[in-house]
Motif scaffolding. Structure first.
Motif, PDB file in Angstrom:
ATOM      1  N   TRP A  17       0.767  -1.098   0.058  1.00 49.39           N
ATOM      2  CA  TRP A  17      -0.505  -0.384   0.009  1.00 49.39           C
ATOM      3  C   TRP A  17       1.305   1.602   0.198  1.00 49.39           C
ATOM      4  N   THR A  18       1.228   1.927  -1.316  1.00 47.04           N
ATOM      5  CA  THR A  18       1.266   3.438  -1.333  1.00 47.04           C
ATOM      6  C   THR A  18       0.810   4.005  -2.291  1.00 47.04           C
ATOM      7  N   SER A  19       0.578   5.692  -2.371  1.00 45.72           N
ATOM      8  CA  SER A  19       0.586   6.113  -3.074  1.00 45.72           C
ATOM      9  C   SER A  19       1.571   6.587  -4.193  1.00 45.72           C
ATOM     10  N   ASP A  20       2.706   6.464  -4.060  1.00 48.35           N
ATOM     11  CA  ASP A  20       3.713   6.606  -4.604  1.00 48.35           C
ATOM     12  C   ASP A  20       3.732   6.370  -6.042  1.00 48.35           C
ATOM     13  N   PRO A  21       4.052   6.717  -7.045  1.00 49.30           N
ATOM     14  CA  PRO A  21       4.620   5.440  -8.313  1.00 49.30           C
ATOM     15  C   PRO A  21       6.025   4.873  -8.645  1.00 49.30           C
ATOM     16  N   GLN A  22       6.614   5.668  -8.135  1.00 46.08           N
ATOM     17  CA  GLN A  22       7.771   5.263  -8.220  1.00 46.08           C
ATOM     18  C   GLN A  22       8.424   4.168  -6.685  1.00 46.08           C
ATOM     19  N   GLU A  23       7.278   4.441  -5.387  1.00 43.05           N
ATOM     20  CA  GLU A  23       7.605   3.262  -4.490  1.00 43.05           C
ATOM     21  C   GLU A  23       6.744   1.707  -4.795  1.00 43.05           C
ATOM     22  N   GLN A  24       5.511   1.792  -5.868  1.00 44.27           N
ATOM     23  CA  GLN A  24       4.529   0.938  -6.506  1.00 44.27           C
ATOM     24  C   GLN A  24       5.986   0.426  -7.149  1.00 44.27           C
ATOM     25  N   GLU A  25       6.800   0.627  -8.223  1.00 46.58           N
ATOM     26  CA  GLU A  25       7.357   0.724  -8.907  1.00 46.58           C
ATOM     27  C   GLU A  25       8.138  -0.756  -8.607  1.00 46.58           C
ATOM     28  N   HIS A  26       8.982   0.444  -7.763  1.00 46.08           N
ATOM     29  CA  HIS A  26       9.802  -0.631  -6.746  1.00 46.08           C
ATOM     30  C   HIS A  26       9.765  -1.736  -5.849  1.00 46.08           C
ATOM     31  N   LEU A  27       8.225  -2.028  -5.524  1.00 50.86           N
ATOM     32  CA  LEU A  27       8.067  -2.748  -5.074  1.00 50.86           C
ATOM     33  C   LEU A  27       7.541  -4.234  -5.975  1.00 50.86           C
ATOM     34  N   ILE A  28       6.635  -3.905  -7.475  1.00 51.63           N
ATOM     35  CA  ILE A  28       6.631  -4.608  -7.883  1.00 51.63           C
ATOM     36  C   ILE A  28       7.857  -5.859  -8.461  1.00 51.63           C
ATOM     37  N   LYS A  29       8.839  -4.693  -8.230  1.00 52.75           N
ATOM     38  CA  LYS A  29      10.151  -5.810  -9.242  1.00 52.75           C
ATOM     39  C   LYS A  29      10.260  -5.992  -8.230  1.00 52.75           C
ATOM     40  N   HIS A  30      10.843  -6.147  -6.816  1.00 52.83           N
ATOM     41  CA  HIS A  30      11.818  -6.747  -5.898  1.00 52.83           C
ATOM     42  C   HIS A  30      10.800  -7.528  -4.270  1.00 52.83           C
ATOM     43  N   LEU A  31       9.389  -7.697  -4.989  1.00 52.00           N
ATOM     44  CA  LEU A  31       8.602  -8.146  -4.464  1.00 52.00           C
ATOM     45  C   LEU A  31       8.943 -10.099  -4.727  1.00 52.00           C
ATOM     46  N   GLU A  32       9.165 -11.169  -3.858  1.00 51.81           N
ATOM     47  CA  GLU A  32       9.317 -12.087  -4.344  1.00 51.81           C
ATOM     48  C   GLU A  32       7.989 -12.980  -4.332  1.00 51.81           C
ATOM     49  N   ALA A  33       6.819 -13.093  -4.967  1.00 51.86           N
ATOM     50  CA  ALA A  33       6.209 -13.232  -5.437  1.00 51.86           C
ATOM     51  C   ALA A  33       4.927 -13.749  -6.257  1.00 51.86           C
ATOM     52  N   GLY A  34       4.569 -14.936  -6.407  1.00 47.73           N
ATOM     53  CA  GLY A  34       3.620 -15.230  -7.518  1.00 47.73           C
ATOM     54  C   GLY A  34       2.395 -13.708  -8.122  1.00 47.73           C
ATOM     55  N   ALA A  35       2.359 -12.834  -7.227  1.00 45.16           N
ATOM     56  CA  ALA A  35       1.770 -11.444  -7.919  1.00 45.16           C
ATOM     57  C   ALA A  35       1.664 -10.374  -6.466  1.00 45.16           C
ATOM     58  N   VAL A  36       1.272  -9.740  -7.526  1.00 44.57           N
ATOM     59  CA  VAL A  36       1.980  -8.864  -6.685  1.00 44.57           C
ATOM     60  C   VAL A  36       0.735  -7.608  -6.562  1.00 44.57           C
ATOM     61  N   PHE A  37      -0.114  -7.434  -4.865  1.00 43.37           N
ATOM     62  CA  PHE A  37      -1.267  -6.820  -5.618  1.00 43.37           C
ATOM     63  C   PHE A  37      -1.036  -5.129  -4.734  1.00 43.37           C
ATOM     64  N   ILE A  38      -1.347  -4.229  -5.833  1.00 37.72           N
ATOM     65  CA  ILE A  38      -0.753  -2.553  -5.217  1.00 37.72           C
ATOM     66  C   ILE A  38      -1.604  -2.153  -4.798  1.00 37.72           C
ATOM     67  N   ASN A  39      -2.326  -1.391  -3.677  1.00 38.29           N
ATOM     68  CA  ASN A  39      -3.761  -1.018  -2.459  1.00 38.29           C
ATOM     69  C   ASN A  39      -4.922  -1.477  -3.165  1.00 38.29           C
ATOM     70  N   GLY A  40      -4.055  -3.104  -2.606  1.00 43.50           N
ATOM     71  CA  GLY A  40      -5.780  -3.874  -2.715  1.00 43.50           C
ATOM     72  C   GLY A  40      -5.298  -5.166  -2.503  1.00 43.50           C
ATOM     73  N   MET A  41      -6.329  -5.850  -1.619  1.00 42.53           N
ATOM     74  CA  MET A  41      -5.743  -7.454  -1.388  1.00 42.53           C
ATOM     75  C   MET A  41      -5.409  -8.665  -2.428  1.00 42.53           C
ATOM     76  N   VAL A  42      -4.589  -9.090  -1.973  1.00 42.94           N
ATOM     77  CA  VAL A  42      -4.497 -10.466  -3.524  1.00 42.94           C
ATOM     78  C   VAL A  42      -5.761 -11.106  -3.254  1.00 42.94           C
ATOM     79  N   LYS A  43      -5.583 -11.062  -4.457  1.00 45.25           N
ATOM     80  CA  LYS A  43      -7.753 -12.749  -4.776  1.00 45.25           C
ATOM     81  C   LYS A  43      -7.201 -12.962  -5.760  1.00 45.25           C
ATOM     82  N   SER A  44      -8.110 -14.051  -6.123  1.00 43.43           N
ATOM     83  CA  SER A  44      -7.816 -14.545  -6.971  1.00 43.43           C
ATOM     84  C   SER A  44      -9.302 -14.426  -8.202  1.00 43.43           C
ATOM     85  N   ASP A  45      -8.869 -14.691  -9.551  1.00 45.29           N
ATOM     86  CA  ASP A  45      -8.800 -14.133 -10.322  1.00 45.29           C
ATOM     87  C   ASP A  45      -9.343 -14.759 -11.880  1.00 45.29           C
TER      88      ASP A  45
END
Ligand code: NAP
Length: 457
Positions: free
Chosen positions: A395-423
């Motif tokens: 959870w962050t409203s900063d686009p640069q932080e979002q990009e950094h998190l997406i790149k560096h979190l080790e996971a099968g899915a990254v959800f920004i400002n939302g909960m992880v869910k299946s779809d």
């Protein structure tokens, strides 16, 4: 405990089922193999029509109420969530009925051949070993793509949801799928080995615990059979300073407590930066304390019982061991004595050191682990310091932080400002000890097909 429906709210045994004999398993596999020989020749149009009919049955108001009540009876899911699950099953059926012909269409590729292309063909009998926590959804998200691809399915469901397993078999048969294209095998875990080793069974998928996944994959590996494993997780939920605090707390509660905390992709580790940690924690504790525990058949209930007494006892021991190693209980921390069933209080633990066993375990129930960190880098390091890698919510409203998190979190899915869910539209699966392979989306339907290369001079 054998194969039985035991109501986790009252602990009453409702109905027991004998496990299939080895002869009965042989007969069902022979029927599945024979069904495959004709089913593989059916058209996408026919398969789509049957799957759409399954969606219709799942959408019928009276039927869906019955399916939801069955899930709640067998594993204690709050009834409103069970109804949502039935709806989602209808969705995945419709999704693959429409999309599978596109996902499985042959693709022309320019080479030195006169013509060359890739086509997708079914493999045969696929074994699905499934858990009790989403007793309908886990099965339909396997069955919809597998059947659209022309495979046939045999299901070994968890021993505490036999009636759900039988109901699903009935739905697919009533929807028009030819007999024996999808069969439930009421068998115990030790009987799975023989099914995996059977030559007629071509591949297997397992959703469940690490030991079960490792065992099935080892046996399948010895037979050179493909597996998909969807295993546990201890998903991080990271909150940085610029986050919408109210929204993040509301979703933190939902992400931890959905299905009474018994979800692989539930947020389990809450990692919050210093600047907002106190505020976040105060709100989280208040929200946990406001949840309604009780009879899961009551539409006002937020938290039902845990699915089995073993799960309750395991969770209780896990919390006790964590506390013995220095963890602090900020709220909850014990059983809920007001009803006879498997109830455990919504719980928050803090002060969890790296050598505390719970630091690297999955808590499969309403227990949240709280961590406070200095900044985003510390949050990412902590999030990645886990044997699991299923999903991550940040959870962050900063686009640069979002990009950094997406790149560096080790996971099968990254959800920004939302909960992880299946779809149904998005691939679902993990890395590290959370498993391998993907379900859902385009990638999910390609797991159990022969990707055949064709070259014509
Ligand atoms: P579990 O004990 O592994 O049971 C899952 C299924 O595997 C059941 O059908 C079970 O049958 C069967 N099984 C157990 N041991 C087996 C073995 N040695 N060989 C073959 N089959 C075996 O899992 P659980 O603890 O009930 O379920 C919770 C776990 O599933 C959690 O770790 C959760 O995170 C994970 N999960 C993952 C996902 C995902 O998509 N990644 C989704 C939901 C749950 P019996 O019931 O007869 O033992």
């Amino acid at each position: 405990m054998g194969i039985a429906t035991v109501n986790p709210t009252t602990l009453e045994t409702i109905q027991s089922f004998p496990a299939l004999s080895n002869e009965a398993i042989q007969l069902k596999l022979a029927q599945a193999e024979s069904a495959f020989q004709s089913y593989r020749r059916t058209s996408f149009a026919d398969r789509s029509q049957w799957l759409l009919q399954a969606a219709e049955l799942l959408s019928d108001p009276e039927q869906s109420q019955q399916y939801a009540a069955l899930m709640t009876l067998e594993m204690g899911k709050p009834i409103q969530e069970a109804l949502g699950e039935v709806k989602k099953c209808a969705w995945v059926c419709r999704y693959y009925a429409e999309q599978a012909p596109l996902f499985l269409a042959s693709q022309t590729i320019e080479t030195d051949a006169h013509q060359s292309w890739v086509c997708y063909q079914p493999l045969g009998i696929i074994l699905a070993v499934m858990p009790w926590n989403f007793p309908f959804w886990q099965v339909f998200r396997f069955a919809a793509p597998a059947l659209m691809a022309g495979n046939v399915g045999v299901l070994k469901h968890a021993s505490n949801v036999p009636q759900c397993a039988l109901a699903i078999e009935k739905i697919l048969w009533a929807a028009g799928f030819p007999e024996h294209v999808f069969q439930t095998l009421l068998i115990s875990a030790p009987q799975v080995e023989g099914v995996v080793r059977d030559d007629r069974v071509k591949a297997a998928t397992l959703t469940g615990s690490e030991p079960a996944g490792a065992s099935l994959a080892a046996i399948a590996g010895s037979q050179i059979k493909k597996t998909v494993l969807e295993l546990g997780g201890s998903d991080p939920f990271i909150v940085l300073e610029s986050a919408d605090l109210e929204a993040s707390v509301t979703m933190a509660v939902k992400a931890r407590m959905l299905n009474t905390g018994q979800s692989c992709i539930a947020a389990k580790r809450f990692i919050v930066v210093d600047a907002i940690a106190d505020q976040f924690l105060e709100k989280l504790i208040a929200a946990f304390q406001a949840l309604t525990l009780g009879d899961p058949m009551d539409t006002q209930t937020d938290i039902g019982p845990l699915a089995t007494t073993t799960i309750l006892e395991d969770l209780e021991h896990q919390v006790q061991a964590a506390v013995a190693q220095g963890a602090q209980v900020l709220t909850g921390g014990q059983r809920w004595p007001d009803l006879p069933g498997n109830f455990y209080q919504p719980t928050i633990l803090s002060d969890i050191s790296k050598d505390n066993p719970v630091y690297s375990q999955e808590c499969f129930g309403p227990v949240a682990l709280f961590f406070q960190v200095a900044d985003m880098e510390a949050a990412i390091s902590l999030a990645n310091d886990s044997p699991f890698g299923l999903g991550a919510s940040a959870w962050t409203s900063d686009p640069q932080e979002q990009e950094h998190l997406i790149k560096h979190l080790e996971a099968g899915a990254v959800f920004i400002n939302g909960m992880v869910k299946s779809d149904p539209r998005l691939p679902f699966g993990g890395i590290k000890r959370s498993g391998y392979g993907r379900e859902l989306g385009l990638q999910g339907i390609h797991e159990f097909v022969n990707i055949k290369t064709v070259w014509v001079k």
